[in-house]
Design a protein around this motif. Structure first.
Motif, PDB file in Angstrom:
ATOM      1  N   SER A   1      20.109 -18.011 -23.386  1.00 33.28           N
ATOM      2  CA  SER A   1      21.077 -16.906 -23.353  1.00 33.28           C
ATOM      3  C   SER A   1      21.490 -16.410 -24.735  1.00 33.28           C
ATOM      4  O   SER A   1      22.425 -15.616 -24.850  1.00 33.28           O
ATOM      5  CB  SER A   1      22.339 -17.281 -22.561  1.00 33.28           C
TER       6      SER A   1
ATOM      7  N   THR B   1      13.826 -19.993 -18.409  1.00 35.31           N
ATOM      8  CA  THR B   1      14.740 -19.550 -17.350  1.00 35.31           C
ATOM      9  C   THR B   1      14.539 -20.301 -16.035  1.00 35.31           C
ATOM     10  O   THR B   1      15.351 -20.152 -15.117  1.00 35.31           O
ATOM     11  CB  THR B   1      14.573 -18.048 -17.104  1.00 35.31           C
TER      12      THR B   1
ATOM     13  N   HIS C   1      19.317 -26.109 -15.597  1.00 30.06           N
ATOM     14  CA  HIS C   1      20.589 -25.876 -16.276  1.00 30.06           C
ATOM     15  C   HIS C   1      20.772 -24.419 -16.687  1.00 30.06           C
ATOM     16  O   HIS C   1      21.806 -24.080 -17.276  1.00 30.06           O
ATOM     17  CB  HIS C   1      20.698 -26.752 -17.522  1.00 30.06           C
ATOM     18  N   HIS C   2      19.788 -23.573 -16.390  1.00 29.37           N
ATOM     19  CA  HIS C   2      19.858 -22.206 -16.914  1.00 29.37           C
ATOM     20  C   HIS C   2      20.981 -21.398 -16.277  1.00 29.37           C
ATOM     21  O   HIS C   2      21.621 -20.583 -16.944  1.00 29.37           O
ATOM     22  CB  HIS C   2      18.520 -21.489 -16.708  1.00 29.37           C
ATOM     23  N   ARG C   3      21.251 -21.603 -14.988  1.00 26.10           N
ATOM     24  CA  ARG C   3      22.217 -20.765 -14.287  1.00 26.10           C
ATOM     25  C   ARG C   3      23.391 -21.520 -13.680  1.00 26.10           C
ATOM     26  O   ARG C   3      24.192 -20.932 -12.966  1.00 26.10           O
ATOM     27  CB  ARG C   3      21.503 -19.980 -13.180  1.00 26.10           C
TER      28      ARG C   3
ATOM     29  N   TRP D   1      25.562 -24.393 -18.821  1.00 22.51           N
ATOM     30  CA  TRP D   1      25.711 -22.972 -18.514  1.00 22.51           C
ATOM     31  C   TRP D   1      27.142 -22.523 -18.765  1.00 22.51           C
ATOM     32  O   TRP D   1      27.380 -21.467 -19.374  1.00 22.51           O
ATOM     33  CB  TRP D   1      25.310 -22.721 -17.057  1.00 22.51           C
TER      34      TRP D   1
ATOM     35  N   ARG E   1      27.747 -22.220 -22.474  1.00 29.68           N
ATOM     36  CA  ARG E   1      27.083 -21.037 -23.026  1.00 29.68           C
ATOM     37  C   ARG E   1      27.860 -19.772 -22.693  1.00 29.68           C
ATOM     38  O   ARG E   1      28.110 -18.927 -23.565  1.00 29.68           O
ATOM     39  CB  ARG E   1      25.651 -20.913 -22.496  1.00 29.68           C
TER      40      ARG E   1
END
Length: 286
Positions: free
Chosen positions: A185, A218, A222-224, A229, A232
């Motif tokens: 991100s 992506t 843990h991306h979303r 997250w 971030r």
């Protein structure tokens, strides 16, 4: 002497195997008279060996490959920016491709509109079977007044416009220190920083073919969601809020430019980066 647009590409993991297709998309670009591109490929770690995936890069002086200690894609992008020389800086990930005419459209906007600091464009997903998918909901083509990307991101925690399509004036990118040094991100963080400081421009033509594959960042769990997250998102918002306050924008996401409570900053004060931008790029002082 030709003007340069720099394309910065971080390379890590499985993305290296797609470099030849990214290169083909670069070679197919037609630029305005007096312009050329340079491709700053940054290996994220010492074991990437990007040159092995390109057809003899030594024969194309526009390709500049270097390596840095592993720090993630956004650190690698910033290191590529540090080595670049162009007046405009364009992102292109190793596993993506530029659509025909993309660089010419970015250059045209930034040359014709000196007060616009950055461009973004329509993107389509490239699926593993070779088909592409487009999406509805893009903004209308044209100027994106300063501050307009913030409200959508606050509500949805994703940008309305694709940050992988960014092309940025060099002094503005330098002012923000490049991409945010996050595991993911960081390009969204850059987009919201740009949005706080300068008008953008949305190019309605497709500018990027965004490859979807199992090895991309992506797809990480843990991306979303999760603690990473949340951290971030919290830092991206704090960064954007600080820049908005510094430049005279309200932090109220429901207060777009022109609404009550919004005030255009004094260009002799906190917006002074704009005057330096035009001096560096050869434009008249704003």
């Amino acid at each position: 002497m030709k003007k340069i647009i720099s394309i910065v590409t971080p390379v890590h993991g499985q993305g290296a195997r797609f470099l030849s297709e990214a290169y083909t998309s670069l070679r197919s670009q037609s630029l305005p008279d007096g312009w050329s591109w340079e491709w700053c490929v940054q290996e994220d770690g010492s074991d990437v060996q990007a040159s092995a995936y390109l057809p003899d890069p030594a024969n194309d002086p526009r390709i500049r490959i270097s390596a840095s200690r592993r720090g993630g894609p956004h650190v690698a992008r910033t290191m590529a920016f540090a080595r670049s020389t162009g007046v405009y800086v364009k992102n292109l990930d190793a596993d993506d491709q530029l659509a025909a005419g993309t660089l010419a459209r970015d250059i045209a906007v930034l040359e014709e509109h000196p007060a616009v600091g950055w461009t973004t464009s329509r993107a389509v997903d490239l699926l593993e079977d070779g088909s592409t998918v487009s999406f509805e909901g893009d903004p209308a083509p044209g100027r994106l007044p300063r501050g307009t990307a913030y409200g959508f991101w606050v509500e949805h925690r994703r940008p309305r416009i694709h940050p992988a399509t960014l092309c940025v004036r060099r002094p503005l990118l330098a002012l923000l220190g490049g991409w945010m040094a996050l595991p993911a991100s960081g390009d969204t963080g850059l987009l919201l920083g740009l949005d706080a400081l300068a008008d953008g421009w949305f190019v309605g033509d497709t500018g990027l073919v965004y490859r979807k594959h199992p090895g991309q960042i992506t797809t990480h769990p843990h991306h979303r969601a999760g603690a990473e997250w949340e951290a971030r998102m919290s830092l991206i918002q704090e960064h954007a809020d600080a820049l908005r306050a510094w430049s005279g924008l309200t932090t109220d996401a429901n207060c777009p430019p022109g609404a009550a409570g919004w005030e255009e900053p004094d260009t002799k004060g906190p917006d002074r980066w704009r005057r330096g931008m035009h001096q560096r790029s050869g434009y008249e002082q704003a």
